[in-house]
Scaffold this motif. Structure first.
Motif, PDB file in Angstrom:
ATOM      1  N   ASP A  88       0.768  -1.284  -0.131  1.00 45.10           N
ATOM      2  CA  ASP A  88       0.075   0.038   0.010  1.00 45.10           C
ATOM      3  C   ASP A  88       0.948   1.285  -0.024  1.00 45.10           C
ATOM      4  N   GLY A  89       2.056   1.190  -0.817  1.00 44.12           N
ATOM      5  CA  GLY A  89       2.868   2.122  -0.422  1.00 44.12           C
ATOM      6  C   GLY A  89       3.038   3.455  -1.473  1.00 44.12           C
ATOM      7  N   GLU A  90       3.627   4.358  -1.208  1.00 47.05           N
ATOM      8  CA  GLU A  90       3.916   5.508  -2.122  1.00 47.05           C
ATOM      9  C   GLU A  90       4.975   5.317  -2.942  1.00 47.05           C
ATOM     10  N   GLY A  91       5.802   4.637  -2.901  1.00 48.67           N
ATOM     11  CA  GLY A  91       7.032   4.560  -3.672  1.00 48.67           C
ATOM     12  C   GLY A  91       6.920   4.041  -5.075  1.00 48.67           C
ATOM     13  N   GLY A  92       7.745   3.708  -5.892  1.00 45.41           N
ATOM     14  CA  GLY A  92       7.707   3.068  -7.259  1.00 45.41           C
ATOM     15  C   GLY A  92       7.072   1.876  -6.999  1.00 45.41           C
ATOM     16  N   PRO A  93       6.851   1.174  -8.221  1.00 50.39           N
ATOM     17  CA  PRO A  93       6.517  -0.179  -8.744  1.00 50.39           C
ATOM     18  C   PRO A  93       7.108  -1.074  -7.778  1.00 50.39           C
ATOM     19  N   VAL A  94       6.283  -2.283  -7.109  1.00 48.86           N
ATOM     20  CA  VAL A  94       6.990  -3.237  -6.649  1.00 48.86           C
ATOM     21  C   VAL A  94       7.230  -4.314  -7.739  1.00 48.86           C
ATOM     22  N   ARG A  95       8.579  -4.923  -7.543  1.00 52.21           N
ATOM     23  CA  ARG A  95       8.852  -5.879  -8.327  1.00 52.21           C
ATOM     24  C   ARG A  95       8.530  -7.333  -7.703  1.00 52.21           C
ATOM     25  N   THR A  96       7.609  -8.177  -8.458  1.00 52.55           N
ATOM     26  CA  THR A  96       7.248  -9.296  -7.890  1.00 52.55           C
ATOM     27  C   THR A  96       7.027 -10.581  -9.039  1.00 52.55           C
ATOM     28  N   THR A  97       6.272 -11.520  -8.709  1.00 57.73           N
ATOM     29  CA  THR A  97       6.375 -12.634  -9.667  1.00 57.73           C
ATOM     30  C   THR A  97       5.006 -13.224  -9.772  1.00 57.73           C
ATOM     31  N   CYS A  98       4.411 -13.555 -10.895  1.00 55.70           N
ATOM     32  CA  CYS A  98       3.148 -13.866 -11.184  1.00 55.70           C
ATOM     33  C   CYS A  98       2.630 -15.211 -10.528  1.00 55.70           C
ATOM     34  N   PRO A  99       1.430 -15.303 -10.211  1.00 51.28           N
ATOM     35  CA  PRO A  99       1.252 -16.709  -9.370  1.00 51.28           C
ATOM     36  C   PRO A  99       0.704 -17.616  -9.977  1.00 51.28           C
ATOM     37  N   TYR A 100       0.653 -17.721 -11.483  1.00 49.98           N
ATOM     38  CA  TYR A 100      -0.158 -18.619 -12.324  1.00 49.98           C
ATOM     39  C   TYR A 100       1.047 -19.645 -12.839  1.00 49.98           C
ATOM     40  N   CYS A 101       1.333 -19.998 -14.015  1.00 47.86           N
ATOM     41  CA  CYS A 101       1.928 -20.804 -14.469  1.00 47.86           C
ATOM     42  C   CYS A 101       3.583 -20.929 -14.336  1.00 47.86           C
ATOM     43  N   GLY A 102       4.198 -22.046 -14.528  1.00 48.09           N
ATOM     44  CA  GLY A 102       5.433 -22.176 -14.399  1.00 48.09           C
ATOM     45  C   GLY A 102       6.416 -21.371 -15.027  1.00 48.09           C
ATOM     46  N   VAL A 103       5.897 -20.526 -15.791  1.00 44.70           N
ATOM     47  CA  VAL A 103       7.003 -19.599 -16.728  1.00 44.70           C
ATOM     48  C   VAL A 103       7.704 -18.545 -15.612  1.00 44.70           C
ATOM     49  N   GLY A 104       6.880 -18.126 -14.552  1.00 42.45           N
ATOM     50  CA  GLY A 104       7.429 -17.524 -13.622  1.00 42.45           C
ATOM     51  C   GLY A 104       7.802 -16.078 -14.037  1.00 42.45           C
ATOM     52  N   CYS A 105       6.822 -15.389 -14.651  1.00 43.30           N
ATOM     53  CA  CYS A 105       7.137 -14.099 -15.196  1.00 43.30           C
ATOM     54  C   CYS A 105       7.142 -12.934 -14.019  1.00 43.30           C
ATOM     55  N   GLY A 106       8.015 -12.098 -14.243  1.00 41.49           N
ATOM     56  CA  GLY A 106       8.102 -10.997 -13.532  1.00 41.49           C
ATOM     57  C   GLY A 106       7.159  -9.901 -13.514  1.00 41.49           C
ATOM     58  N   LEU A 107       6.553  -9.315 -12.641  1.00 37.52           N
ATOM     59  CA  LEU A 107       5.701  -8.191 -12.822  1.00 37.52           C
ATOM     60  C   LEU A 107       6.143  -6.644 -12.073  1.00 37.52           C
TER      61      LEU A 107
END
Length: 887
Positions: free
Chosen positions: A2-21
């Motif tokens: 819930d922050g005011e900073g820049g985007p949070v880099r995380t990982t998609c919760p779906y398939c095994g590709v493991g896409c970065g978000l």
């Protein structure tokens, strides 16, 4: 968070590709964008990832612990679980307890669960739903390589000259990876698809081998025999690095390996098989992708070994653009395999040999250690049914829907004396059987790591504060462990501590195990927070893209092993009574049992309801028409779904998607139909071949109900499905009773509705239409008919978004459509832009000749690109029809 900073880099919760978000969250709202810096996806997202913002609300969430449906404190709930587990172990031994876990868990969660079960309870009875997806590949890897090792990386999929998709509909199941291969194909890469169905991936391929179901081993054995005949195997590589060729050749000699004989057995044209074998022989840079179509079989291990044999024999392994590549289905299936989340391994790719058991016990400081492998998934629930398992903990998965012979699974859950479920949703088919329900954090709230299909570890970071009393899975496990008296082994304060302990275990007394995170053992909380994606094994120099580059494997002698495999038929053959082979799988925009994607209206547009796909000849023989409600029956169960007739389906076969649950389509669940036949070595069920038959359903009335809240259960002989819409939920019904059945349903659905009612009834036609308003706002709609037509639903669902209906809306409400506005019943193709098939057809007729020009004209395919193969297929079909009309 819930922050005011820049985007949070995380990982998609779906398939095994493991896409970065890259996500900028605020007040439970977010818009997900692809992380251009993440090497798995390079900024791309599929339709599911792009719609994550629609799935993070709190409606339907499990937010507080409960005991027998009574709200309880965490202390009371965890204390009761710990007490009942301890009592069960004291009275019946450690093997009377079981954990069934999930690829939705983070690596830290998996590690904690495995440590508790195998090291402190002292049983091997922890297994994962990855057993349903990847277990056969795991066994094949261990037999061929000495350990469960995926040798390649995603770069190989781009630089290969040939990609073979063996039972892998990548365009639907791993769309972001498919985009990368699609781009490579435009530059000359060739694609061969081995699949009974003409999937979107097959439609786009250079060659589609629509083989008879379960003849994969015959095809791959035939390939190896052909390579040997051609002199196309690498005898130098074999002599230096591989054992077993002689035994494999002897096994091959027991069958006629001529191309003509293999083609007949597989149901293929000789010319097509010859083309594939010649293409494989002359293309050194070949990647063979294999997935559920190969693994989900009673001979899944044999299929994986046959594929690996061809690569070992030709030296196509450990080289850029050349490897056998088992692709995982879940975001952390690999992390679970690493940490020991499967019943058949101890931890960190160590088995149950005495040296490994002593090593792990010593590292953990555990009071005991599991002596033998535990029960695999299907066996675990059978043990619960017959009384051997007396306490069962299910984490982050829905086995009452996802396991085969699902009716038997429900019986097992009902029979088990003590069932614990930790999950994020309050109403799942499995949670209904829980004695204790424990609220877990969902994606966007939890913090940890996942490992994708190319062995790449990525961070999943929290975006929101924990809602209600929900807790991280690792912490729930630690709470229960402490209640059992194991506090010293589970006193972590953060996931960073768990990850560091896990990394240390992989490096501990490591004298040659490939799975080694030695380069990460000294991580501080700060370096863990900042961890960049990295592929294991991880040394001080960094990650490792490819394995076996030096020709050494993790076997005792360092040599790879070719394993002889013989073809055999499916576990159960089709017969006169059940003449069809039922195959199950995914659709493009949905995920597992709909607990996440079912919340997103945009993901419900392309495939809104369960269906059975049939070849027109099979449908005609059974009296089934396109679009008709159809009974699908096997020895295990029955479903009622909509029939879709298409020549993309092989004659003699049927396909049903696996996603729908009791909350979305009680009669559309496929896994109650699937027999619990498993591969004897891997324990993986045969989801791809169950003998089945189809019959018309013959309903007597139909109707639909639209309301602001979902109806989660129906009673009586009613077929129904629920489809999430913007601002409301659409429920479709069909019944076999009389007007009394319809009236009983109507009364229940409209109970408590406002008094502002619009009603139109024609008793002679069996038609009833009602709409209920509350202070001018549409609240509920109920339409039904015994034989007439029902209006389209789209305009009616759109009215629920209006704060107040105007006079024109009210005037046309019971007609079901706005006057003068054309309405299309054409299916939505592009989920991101809401573009229907008829728009794409119109663009093709107007001169569009490729997907990019369709995107320019309609915007379809211009966002995530997941629909591009379907657009290409519609283009092709439209142009063929236009040419036929012109002729």
């Amino acid at each position: 968070m819930d922050g005011e900073g820049g985007p949070v880099r995380t990982t998609c919760p779906y398939c095994g590709v493991g896409c970065g978000l890259a996500v900028s969250p605020r007040d439970r709202l977010l818009k997900a964008s692809g992380d251009a810096a993440h090497p798995a996806n390079l900024g791309r997202l599929c339709s599911k990832g792009a719609a994550l913002g629609s799935t993070v609300g709190l409606d339907g969430r499990l937010l507080h612990p409960s005991i027998g449906r009574r709200r309880a404190s965490w202390k009371e709930a965890a204390g009761l679980v710990g007490q009942r587990f301890r009592e069960t172990i004291d009275r019946h031994g450690p093997d009377a307890v079981g954990f069934y876990v999930s690829g939705q868990l983070l690596t830290e969660d998996y590690y904690a669960a495995n440590k508790l079960m195998k090291g402190f309870i002292g049983s091997g009875n922890i297994d994962t739903n990855s057993r349903l997806c990847m277990a056969s590949a795991v066994v094949a890897h261990k037999l061929a390589f000495g350990a469960d090792l995926v040798p390649g990386c995603y770069e190989d999929l781009e630089i290969a000259d040939l990609v073979v998709f063996s039972g892998h509909n990548a365009a639907w199941t791993h769309p972001v990876l498919y985009r990368r291969m699609e781009a490579a194909k435009a530059c000359g890469q060739q694609h061969v698809v081995i699949d009974p169905r003409r999937t979107d991936t097959a439609e786009m391929a250079d060659l589609h081998l629509a083989l008879h179901p379960q003849t994969d081993v015959r095809l791959w054995n035939g390939l190896l025999a052909d390579l040997i005949r051609r002199g196309a195997i690498d005898r130098g590589f074999i002599n230096d690095h591989v054992n077993g060729l002689n035994e494999v050749e002897q096994a091959l000699a027991q069958d006629d390996q001529s191309i003509a004989s293999v083609a007949v057995d597989c149901g293929l044209k000789i010319a097509d098989l010859e083309r594939f074998y010649a293409l494989f022989a002359r293309t050194p840079r070949t990647v063979s992708l294999f997935s559920m179509g190969a693994n989900q079989s009673a001979q899944g291990v044999a299929k994986g070994l046959a594929i690996i044999n061809a690569h070992l024999a030709t030296g196509r392994i450990g080289k850029p653009g050349a490897c056998p590549f088992s692709i995982t289905g879940q975001p952390n299936a690999m992390g679970g395999r690493e940490t020991g989340g499967m019943a058949t391994t101890l931890a960190a790719h160590m088995d149950f040999d005495e040296a490994a058991r002593r090593r792990v016990k010593r590292f953990w400081g555990a009071p005991t250690i599991a002596a033998t492998p535990g029960l695999k998934a299907v066996d675990m629930f059978e043990a619960a049914a017959d009384g051997r398992i007396k306490a069962l903990w299910i984490m982050a998965t829905n086995p009452a829907v996802s396991l085969p012979d699902a009716h038997r699974v429900r019986q097992a859950l009902k029979a088990c004396p003590f069932v614990v479920v930790s999950d994020v949703m309050a109403d799942t088919d499995t949670l209904a059987f829980a004695d204790v329900a424990l609220p877990a954090l969902a994606w966007g709230e939890k913090d940890g790591t996942v490992t994708n299909s190319e062995r790449r570890i990525s961070r999943q970071r929290a975006l929101f504060e924990a809602p209600g009393e929900a807790r991280a899975d690792w912490r729930i496990i630690a709470d229960v462990a402490q209640a059992m008296g194991f506090a010293d082994g589970f006193n972590w304060r953060s996931p960073a501590q768990i990850f560091r302990e896990w990394a240390r275990l992989t490096a501990y007394e490591n004298d040659g195990r490939t799975l080694n995170l030695a380069g990460l053992t000294g991580m501080t909380p700060q370096s863990y927070d900042a961890l960049e994606p990295v592929q294991w094994p991880v040394t001080a120099a960094g990650g490792t893209p490819r394995l076996f580059t030096d020709g050494r494997f993790e076997t005792a002698d360092g040599r790879g092993r070719m394993n002889p495999v013989r073809p055999r038929g499916p576990a159960r053959e089709v017969c006169e009574v059940y003449p069809l082979a039922l195959n199950t799988g995914r659709v493009r925009d949905h995920w597992h049992t709909l607990t996440r994607t079912g919340l997103a209206p945009e993901l419900c547009r392309n495939e809104p309801e369960p269906f059975v796909e049939l070849h027109p000849d099979d449908a005609a023989a059974s009296g089934v028409c396109d679009g008709q409600l159809t009974r699908v029956q096997t020895r295990s169960g029955e479903a009622v779904v909509v029939a879709r007739l298409t020549d993309r389906q092989t004659p003699g076969c049927a396909f049903m998607p696996m996603h729908w649950t009791s909350a979305y389509a009680a009669s559309g669940r496929v896994n109650p139909l699937v027999a619990a036949a498993v591969d004897p070595r891997s324990g993986q069920p045969e989801f791809k071949h169950t003998p089945a038959r189809v019959r018309p359903y013959r309903d007597t009335w139909r109707g639909f109900y639209i309301g602001r809240r979902p109806e989660l259960s129906m009673s009586g002989d009613l077929i129904w499905r629920r489809i999430t819409q913007d601002g409301c939920h659409l429920h479709e019904f069909a019944g076999r009773g009389d007007v009394r059945e319809r009236e009983a349903l109507r009364r229940r659905l409209v109970e408590g509705a406002g008094r502002d009612v619009l009603r139109l009834e024609d008793a002679s036609a069996g038609s009833l239409r009602e709409a209920y308003l509350n202070e001018g706002r549409l609240d509920r709609v109920f339409f039904a008919t015994t034989g007439g037509r029902l209006p389209p639903r789209e305009w009616l669902t759109q009215l629920f978004e209006k704060p107040c209906l105007d006079d024109l809306d009210r005037l046309n409400l019971l007609i079901g459509r706005a006057p003068g506005q054309p309405h299309s019943n054409s299916p939505v193709v592009c989920a991101c832009r809401g573009v229907r098939a008829d728009k794409i057809v119109a663009a093709a007729r107007a001169g569009a000749r490729d997907v990019d020009t369709v995107a320019d004209a309609t915007a379809a395919g211009s966002a995530c690109g997941s629909c591009r193969p379907q657009i290409a297929r519609i283009l092709k079909e439209t142009l063929v029809m236009a040419n036929q009309d012109a002729a």
